[in-house]
Scaffold this active site. Structure first.
Site, short mmCIF file in Angstrom:
data_model
loop_
_atom_site.label_atom_id
_atom_site.label_comp_id
_atom_site.label_asym_id
_atom_site.label_seq_id
_atom_site.Cartn_x
_atom_site.Cartn_y
_atom_site.Cartn_z
NE ARG A 102 -3.26 -3.01 0.63
CZ ARG A 102 -3.64 -3.87 1.59
NH1 ARG A 102 -2.87 -4.09 2.65
NH2 ARG A 102 -4.77 -4.53 1.47
CG ASP A 131 -2.88 -6.38 -0.80
OD1 ASP A 131 -4.00 -6.36 -1.35
OD2 ASP A 131 -2.72 -6.82 0.35
CG HIS A 198 -5.77 -9.06 -0.68
ND1 HIS A 198 -6.13 -7.75 -0.45
CD2 HIS A 198 -6.40 -9.78 0.28
CE1 HIS A 198 -6.94 -7.68 0.60
NE2 HIS A 198 -7.13 -8.90 1.06
CG ASP A 261 -5.84 -12.01 3.22
OD1 ASP A 261 -5.14 -12.44 2.29
OD2 ASP A 261 -5.86 -10.81 3.55
CD GLU A 262 -9.54 -8.97 3.91
OE1 GLU A 262 -10.15 -8.39 4.82
OE2 GLU A 262 -8.58 -8.45 3.31
CD1 TRP A 329 -6.66 -12.82 8.98
CD2 TRP A 329 -7.61 -10.86 9.48
NE1 TRP A 329 -7.60 -12.56 8.03
CE2 TRP A 329 -8.20 -11.35 8.30
CE3 TRP A 329 -8.03 -9.63 9.99
CZ2 TRP A 329 -9.20 -10.66 7.62
CZ3 TRP A 329 -9.03 -8.94 9.32
CH2 TRP A 329 -9.61 -9.45 8.14
CD1 TRP A 394 -2.60 -4.76 9.02
CD2 TRP A 394 -2.02 -5.34 6.94
NE1 TRP A 394 -2.58 -6.13 8.96
CE2 TRP A 394 -2.22 -6.52 7.69
CE3 TRP A 394 -1.65 -5.46 5.60
CZ2 TRP A 394 -2.07 -7.80 7.16
CZ3 TRP A 394 -1.49 -6.73 5.07
CH2 TRP A 394 -1.70 -7.88 5.84
CB THR A 395 1.31 0.91 4.88
OG1 THR A 395 1.32 0.08 3.71
CG2 THR A 395 2.37 0.43 5.85
CD GLU A 396 -4.84 -0.99 4.01
OE1 GLU A 396 -4.10 -0.93 5.03
OE2 GLU A 396 -5.47 -2.02 3.71
C1 ACM Z 1 -5.86 -9.44 6.71
O1 ACM Z 1 -5.91 -8.53 7.52
N1 ACM Z 1 -6.70 -9.43 5.67
C2 ACM Z 1 -4.91 -10.52 6.80
#
Ligand code: ACM
Ligand code: ZN
Length: 490
Positions: A102, A131, A198, A261-262, A329, A394-396
């Site tokens: 990010r 990502d 992602h 994930d996601e 997580w 995390w760097t958003e």
């Molecule tokens: C995550 O925070 N989606 C690993």
């Protein structure tokens, strides 16, 4: 404050009276002995008397940790009481994650973060390199991953809209430089190539990786996006294997993080190739297809002598393989404890306590410090399979180095203490004092911590800080993590 003023607090300390007058970290004062017959791989003993200091350990790593203890004692600039320290970690895995997809952190700043992590006896740097918003590792066989996939047209995180191109990547020699830098500090670098979700940046470079094959841009916003790798096409797996070959060539770590994930399944539901795979493999649906896909990657890594780490969502369609490690997580269905109870390995990184992109108003230091990694649902066997803890940056919403430092410290040190110190020796109030005594040493290492007054905001500040974090960072179409299963509908 308890002596010694060391973070993480050692497993066992006996004060023996008197003080050591010199600089405890000076090399001439520190005869070192290696005794692999007496000590475990990360264990050490320090004997500090009025006229000398002795360090013993079973490995160079153990001696390195003894030195970190002495550096902390030296850095506080105070007289050092004589004592005997027997020390070893409570958990074998003590990690920190940096998201360089990010926003990119420069090599010098990464080294400062690594130095700080080493000072607190952390031993794993989980490097999130790919990502939706950018691909940061060059792969010679697939040059467009960085040529196209490393650049986004704008940055639109919450209320921040730059309207400017943002891009960049680490060269292979820079990546190797960080691996070597970490190795000198007994830190493994665990790269993460997040898949099958992602993956927007990769798909923007090679659209054939997705189910539709449609051209899409690198994402400029945060969120969860529907274009994921097509698990039906054999060519996707071939590409992933090709990428991993070059990743493995740079990173010698036993563990390789493959995300998982996601990953919204909308496209898999409509894709003939994915549906054919589900039918051919006798799978019950799309979550099982993810299990199948992850199992393939795990097997590929196993063949190369490596081992996969995956985020907890990859357990939704059943266990892909038993020799992987799951990183928890957000796990509402307690799939991770069940995996660990059955013999699988687990790393604990709950977003509510250990995600350091959230402000102190949401995640005060006390809350991070007091989190118990033995989460609900673990039985005795499961507890023995908890490898350890990891804090995540995390760097958003963190765009620069000063921001990273303030968000990370002292909270990373709190996680390091949970990872290292036996629970009976942990003490929050004492931790605050010990940590603050180390601030000059950290500042000398370019780690500029959040000031003490901000560590545990009062109730009104917590409400105001939480509201302003959400108001600034999460608008329509920009989901917070709190929903978990929320998937963005573009
Ligand atoms: C995550 O925070 N989606 C690993
Ligand atoms: Zn597909």
């Amino acid at each position: 404050m308890r002596e010694p003023r060391v973070v993480p607090y050692p497993a066992s300390v006996v004060l023996t009276g008197g003080e050591y007058p010199g600089d405890p970290a000076a090399p001439e004062n520190r005869p070192e002995t290696l005794r692999p017959d007496l000590y475990g791989p990360e264990e050490y003993k320090l004997v500090i008397t009025p006229d000398h200091i002795e360090a013993e350990a079973g490995t160079e790593r153990g001696l390195f940790y003894a030195l970190q203890t002495l550096r902390q004692l030296s850095g506080a600039g105070l007289a050092v009481p004589c004592m005997e320290i027997r020390d070893r970690p409570f958990f074998p895995y003590r990690g920190f994650l940096l998201d360089s997809a990010r926003h990119i952190t420069g090599l010098g700043d990464i080294k400062a973060l690594v130095d700080a992590a080493a000072l607190f006896k952390m031993n794993a740097f989980h490097w999130h390199l790919t990502d939706d918003q950018g691909w940061r590792i060059p792969i010679e066989r697939y040059p467009l991953l960085t040529e196209k996939g490393s650049v986004r047209l704008s940055s639109d995180f919450g209320k921040v809209h730059t309207g400017k191109h943002y891009g960049g990547f680490y060269t292979k020699s820079e990546l190797r430089e960080i691996v070597a830098y970490c190795a000198e500090r007994h830190i493994d670098v665990i790269p993460e190539i997040d898949m099958p979700g992602h993956m927007t940046a990769a798909i923007s470079a090679y659209p054939e990786l997705s189910c539709s094959g449609k051209q899409i841009p690198v994402q400029t916003r945060q969120g969860i996006f529907p274009d994921i790798l097509c698990a039906g096409k054999d060519s996707t797996l071939e590409t992933v294997y090709g990428i991993l070959d070059e990743v493995l060539d740079i990173f010698p770590s036993k563990h390789i993080h493959i995300g998982g994930d996601e990953a919204p399944k909308d496209h898999w539901r409509e894709c003939p190739a994915c549906q054919k795979r589900i039918a051919d493999e006798g799978l019950a649906g799309e979550e099982e297809l993810q299990r199948w896909f992850v199992a393939k990657i795990c097997a590929y890594l196993r063949e190369k002598g490596r081992s996969a780490i995956v985020w907890n969502e990859s357990l939704k369609g059943g266990v892909p393989c038993n020799d992987m490690t799951v990183e928890m997580w957000m796990d509402r269905k307690s799939l991770c404890p069940a995996f660990a109870n059955a013999g699988g390995k687990m790393i604990v990184s709950p977003f509510f306590y250990y995600y350091m992109d959230y402000p102190y108003a949401m995640t005060p230091l006390k809350k991070t410090y007091r989190f118990n990694p033995f989460v609900k649902g673990l039985d005795e066997r499961g507890r023995s399979n908890v490898l350890g803890v990891e804090g995540s940056l995390w760097t958003e919403h963190i765009r620069d180095y000063d921001g990273l430092c303030m968000m990370a410290y002292p909270r990373f040190a709190a996680i390091a203490e949970t990872g290292w110190t036996p629970p009976a020796q942990k003490n929050y109030i004492d931790f605050e004092d010990r940590f603050e005594a180390l601030s000059p040493l950290l500042a000398a290492q370019r780690i500029f911590c959040a000031p003490r007054k901000d560590w545990n905001p009062g109730p009104l500040k917590r409400i105001a800080g939480t509201c302003s974090f959400f108001a600034n960072n999460f608008g329509r179409g920009q989901p917070a993590r709190s929903g978990g299963a929320e998937e963005e509908k573009p």
